[in-house]
Design a protein around this motif. Structure first.
Motif, PDB file in Angstrom:
ATOM      1  N   UNK A 107       0.824  -1.204   0.000  1.00 43.85           N
ATOM      2  CA  UNK A 107       0.000   0.000   0.000  1.00 43.85           C
ATOM      3  C   UNK A 107       0.865   1.265   0.000  1.00 43.85           C
ATOM      4  N   UNK A 108       1.942   1.231   0.783  1.00 48.05           N
ATOM      5  CA  UNK A 108       2.832   2.394   0.864  1.00 48.05           C
ATOM      6  C   UNK A 108       3.559   2.639  -0.456  1.00 48.05           C
ATOM      7  N   UNK A 109       3.974   1.563  -1.125  1.00 47.66           N
ATOM      8  CA  UNK A 109       4.654   1.712  -2.414  1.00 47.66           C
ATOM      9  C   UNK A 109       3.705   2.286  -3.470  1.00 47.66           C
ATOM     10  N   UNK A 110       2.453   1.852  -3.436  1.00 50.36           N
ATOM     11  CA  UNK A 110       1.461   2.392  -4.371  1.00 50.36           C
ATOM     12  C   UNK A 110       1.295   3.896  -4.159  1.00 50.36           C
ATOM     13  N   UNK A 111       1.202   4.298  -2.870  1.00 49.49           N
ATOM     14  CA  UNK A 111       1.056   5.717  -2.563  1.00 49.49           C
ATOM     15  C   UNK A 111       2.304   6.507  -2.936  1.00 49.49           C
ATOM     16  N   UNK A 112       3.468   5.906  -2.696  1.00 52.32           N
ATOM     17  CA  UNK A 112       4.737   6.594  -2.967  1.00 52.32           C
ATOM     18  C   UNK A 112       4.904   6.895  -4.458  1.00 52.32           C
ATOM     19  N   UNK A 113       4.567   5.933  -5.305  1.00 55.09           N
ATOM     20  CA  UNK A 113       4.817   6.088  -6.736  1.00 55.09           C
ATOM     21  C   UNK A 113       3.635   6.668  -7.518  1.00 55.09           C
ATOM     22  N   UNK A 114       2.416   6.525  -6.971  1.00 60.73           N
ATOM     23  CA  UNK A 114       1.250   7.002  -7.714  1.00 60.73           C
ATOM     24  C   UNK A 114       0.528   8.160  -7.025  1.00 60.73           C
ATOM     25  N   UNK A 115       0.831   8.404  -5.730  1.00 59.62           N
ATOM     26  CA  UNK A 115       0.233   9.534  -5.022  1.00 59.62           C
ATOM     27  C   UNK A 115      -1.282   9.548  -5.064  1.00 59.62           C
ATOM     28  N   UNK A 116      -1.906   8.415  -4.773  1.00 58.26           N
ATOM     29  CA  UNK A 116      -3.360   8.294  -4.887  1.00 58.26           C
ATOM     30  C   UNK A 116      -4.094   9.164  -3.875  1.00 58.26           C
ATOM     31  N   UNK A 117      -3.621   9.180  -2.626  1.00 59.84           N
ATOM     32  CA  UNK A 117      -4.308   9.938  -1.570  1.00 59.84           C
ATOM     33  C   UNK A 117      -3.797  11.378  -1.562  1.00 59.84           C
ATOM     34  N   UNK A 118      -4.721  12.320  -1.755  1.00 58.22           N
ATOM     35  CA  UNK A 118      -4.379  13.743  -1.804  1.00 58.22           C
ATOM     36  C   UNK A 118      -4.713  14.413  -0.471  1.00 58.22           C
ATOM     37  N   UNK A 119      -4.095  15.563  -0.249  1.00 57.62           N
ATOM     38  CA  UNK A 119      -4.349  16.340   0.956  1.00 57.62           C
ATOM     39  C   UNK A 119      -4.574  17.800   0.574  1.00 57.62           C
ATOM     40  N   UNK A 120      -5.184  18.533   1.480  1.00 54.72           N
ATOM     41  CA  UNK A 120      -5.354  19.972   1.291  1.00 54.72           C
ATOM     42  C   UNK A 120      -4.100  20.668   1.815  1.00 54.72           C
ATOM     43  N   UNK A 121      -3.287  21.268   0.930  1.00 54.89           N
ATOM     44  CA  UNK A 121      -2.030  21.873   1.369  1.00 54.89           C
ATOM     45  C   UNK A 121      -2.210  23.027   2.342  1.00 54.89           C
ATOM     46  N   UNK A 122      -3.386  23.664   2.343  1.00 60.67           N
ATOM     47  CA  UNK A 122      -3.620  24.767   3.270  1.00 60.67           C
ATOM     48  C   UNK A 122      -3.660  24.273   4.711  1.00 60.67           C
ATOM     49  N   UNK A 123      -4.002  23.020   4.883  1.00 65.55           N
ATOM     50  CA  UNK A 123      -4.079  22.452   6.237  1.00 65.55           C
ATOM     51  C   UNK A 123      -2.887  21.572   6.577  1.00 65.55           C
ATOM     52  N   UNK A 124      -2.311  20.902   5.558  1.00 64.11           N
ATOM     53  CA  UNK A 124      -1.274  19.907   5.818  1.00 64.11           C
ATOM     54  C   UNK A 124       0.096  20.279   5.245  1.00 64.11           C
ATOM     55  N   UNK A 125       0.188  21.362   4.498  1.00 60.82           N
ATOM     56  CA  UNK A 125       1.453  21.854   3.916  1.00 60.82           C
ATOM     57  C   UNK A 125       2.032  20.923   2.846  1.00 60.82           C
ATOM     58  N   UNK A 126       1.311  19.888   2.481  1.00 66.15           N
ATOM     59  CA  UNK A 126       1.679  19.014   1.368  1.00 66.15           C
ATOM     60  C   UNK A 126       0.394  18.649   0.636  1.00 66.15           C
ATOM     61  N   UNK A 127       0.477  18.451  -0.674  1.00 65.53           N
ATOM     62  CA  UNK A 127      -0.723  18.169  -1.460  1.00 65.53           C
ATOM     63  C   UNK A 127      -0.971  16.670  -1.660  1.00 65.53           C
ATOM     64  N   UNK A 128       0.053  15.866  -1.407  1.00 64.41           N
ATOM     65  CA  UNK A 128      -0.064  14.411  -1.525  1.00 64.41           C
ATOM     66  C   UNK A 128       0.529  13.784  -0.271  1.00 64.41           C
ATOM     67  N   UNK A 129      -0.095  12.719   0.234  1.00 68.52           N
ATOM     68  CA  UNK A 129       0.439  12.044   1.419  1.00 68.52           C
ATOM     69  C   UNK A 129       1.834  11.508   1.103  1.00 68.52           C
ATOM     70  N   UNK A 130       2.878  12.038   1.762  1.00 72.83           N
ATOM     71  CA  UNK A 130       4.237  11.582   1.479  1.00 72.83           C
ATOM     72  C   UNK A 130       4.566  10.299   2.233  1.00 72.83           C
ATOM     73  N   UNK A 131       5.450   9.505   1.672  1.00 74.43           N
ATOM     74  CA  UNK A 131       5.830   8.221   2.277  1.00 74.43           C
ATOM     75  C   UNK A 131       7.351   8.154   2.411  1.00 74.43           C
ATOM     76  N   UNK A 132       7.810   7.798   3.590  1.00 73.69           N
ATOM     77  CA  UNK A 132       9.240   7.611   3.829  1.00 73.69           C
ATOM     78  C   UNK A 132       9.465   6.158   4.255  1.00 73.69           C
ATOM     79  N   UNK A 133      10.006   5.343   3.349  1.00 72.93           N
ATOM     80  CA  UNK A 133      10.223   3.924   3.630  1.00 72.93           C
ATOM     81  C   UNK A 133      11.614   3.738   4.238  1.00 72.93           C
ATOM     82  N   UNK A 134      11.658   3.877   5.551  1.00 75.03           N
ATOM     83  CA  UNK A 134      12.919   3.740   6.281  1.00 75.03           C
ATOM     84  C   UNK A 134      13.098   2.278   6.685  1.00 75.03           C
TER      85      UNK A 134
END
Length: 409
Positions: free
Chosen positions: A344-371
């Motif tokens: 699920x995380x790889x799908x989000x990382x490469x395709x950015x399916x889940x969006x966010x409102x940048x006015x509230x979250x400071x990013x427009x797509x849910x970012x993923x850090x695979x540590x």
């Protein structure tokens, strides 16, 4: 091979488990572990990813550390950087410093027949890191600054462009005001449009030629208002900050990227609390389910426990057997949880399916850090803590009487 481990593996892989209550119990245990892993992975990866993305956007736009004159205070009209004690060549030679760029800022108003916008004009020099800035561009380019004469090209934010109905190659008049002097007018051409998703930046900053700021503020040709310092790694800001402070002189001061906008820094700190809270809740849920699995398995195999005691097995050995048995049951849950969670995380990382409102979250797509360290730590941590949590309920085994358990089996 030690008896507890050997016997626990025999029980775990026994065909008897396929046709009795154990099958249901094992499924519930594995499902709870898998869900715990999935939720924990998503929480940690998106939480750390959001922190990293916001910090990188702040730092890549205005420097990981910014050096300014103490006379500037909180004003956006920068004062000339004091050269006494300022050692720029040595600053550039610090091991973790990747680059530096000079700048000067002044406030102004962009206006046309449609509307107006209060702006901070950030004048940059020929050392401007246009390659680093490129990630923010949505159209056009950044001005090509040579510091010879005046470049009238500017790069504005998407927000300002929409408010003023501007596009690349359009012209716009900007009004600058100086204390006790007449207003100064400049006509600029839009050469690029950027977007950082950080509201405080996108609503205000315009990138242009530093010579315009020098002229308006009566600065000398070599004067600058500040220096943006970029490190090789955004996570090295705190480590390298003291070294920067030693090289800027006592009449200048350094400021971290995360300190420029306190409200964003407060927002970032919330992620740590949320991550810890969610993981704690999921860990409690997993532990409760695993303890339930252990207790039911003990009750179901009471006669086997009695037989083992009759044959000479100690309570400690039997407890170790059932703890190992329960942990072995968890392993498929760990594998499936990691596979689904990482998928699920790889799908989000490469395709950015889940969006966010940048006015509230400071990013427009849910970012993923695979540590990798965090991913392995989650699985190892759940397995280890579950093993410790099983010790106390396993003492129920010591209460089972061999005679009674065999008699009523």
């Amino acid at each position: 091979m030690k008896f507890p481990l050997y016997f626990s593996r025999k029980i775990a892989f026994s065909k008897d488990n396929k046709n009795n209550l154990s099958r249901v119990i094992i499924f519930i245990g594995r499902l709870s572990v898998a869900l715990g892993i999935i939720v924990s992975l998503i929480t940690v990866s998106t939480g750390f990813g959001s922190k990293k993305a916001i910090k990188e956007r702040l730092a890549d736009f205005s420097g990981h550390v910014t050096v300014k004159s103490t006379r500037s205070n909180s004003s956006y009209n920068t004062s000339v950087l004091d050269k006494e004690g300022l050692n720029v060549p040595k600053l550039k030679q610090l091991d973790d410093v990747e680059s530096t760029q000079k700048y000067a800022t002044i406030t102004g108003i962009m206006r046309n027949e449609h509307s107006f916008a209060g702006i901070i004009f950030k004048g940059v020099g020929k050392d401007f890191d246009s390659l680093r800035f490129k990630k923010f561009l949505v159209a056009g380019k950044t001005p090509q600054i040579t510091e010879k004469g005046y470049n009238n090209g500017v790069t504005i934010s998407e927000k300002i462009a929409k408010d003023l109905h501007l596009k690349v190659n359009d012209s716009i008049v900007t009004v600058f005001a100086k204390e006790d002097q007449k207003q100064i007018y400049r006509k600029f051409q839009i050469v690029g449009i950027y977007k950082t998703d950080i509201k405080m930046i996108d609503e205000q900053f315009v990138i242009g030629d530093i010579n315009h700021v020098r002229k308006i503020l009566d600065m000398n040709p070599e004067d600058i208002g500040g220096i943006d310092v970029f490190f090789k790694n955004v996570n090295d800001i705190d480590k390298n900050f003291p070294q920067v402070e030693k090289l800027i002189g006592y009449k200048n001061y350094a400021e971290k990227a995360t300190e420029k906008f306190p409200q964003i820094n407060d927002w970032i700190s919330i992620f740590d609390v949320n991550i810890a809270l969610i993981i704690s809740i999921m860990l409690i849920v997993v532990i409760i389910n695993i303890i339930m699995v252990l207790l039911i398995l003990i009750i179901e195999r009471t006669n086997s426990i009695g037989l083992l005691k009759t044959l000479g097995a100690t309570n400690a050995q039997i407890r170790a057997t059932f703890i190992n048995y329960t942990l072995i049951i968890m392993v498929p849950g760990l594998i499936y949880g990691n596979a689904i969670g990482l998928g699920l995380l790889l799908i989000q990382k490469f395709f950015g399916i889940i969006k966010l409102n940048p006015e509230n979250y400071y990013v427009s797509v849910v970012p993923v850090d695979l540590n990798p360290v965090a991913i392995l730590s989650i699985s190892a941590g759940i397995l280890f803590i579950s093993g410790l949590a099983l010790i106390i309920p396993s003492y129920l085994i010591s209460k089972i009487s061999p005679v009674k358990s065999i008699k009523y089996s």
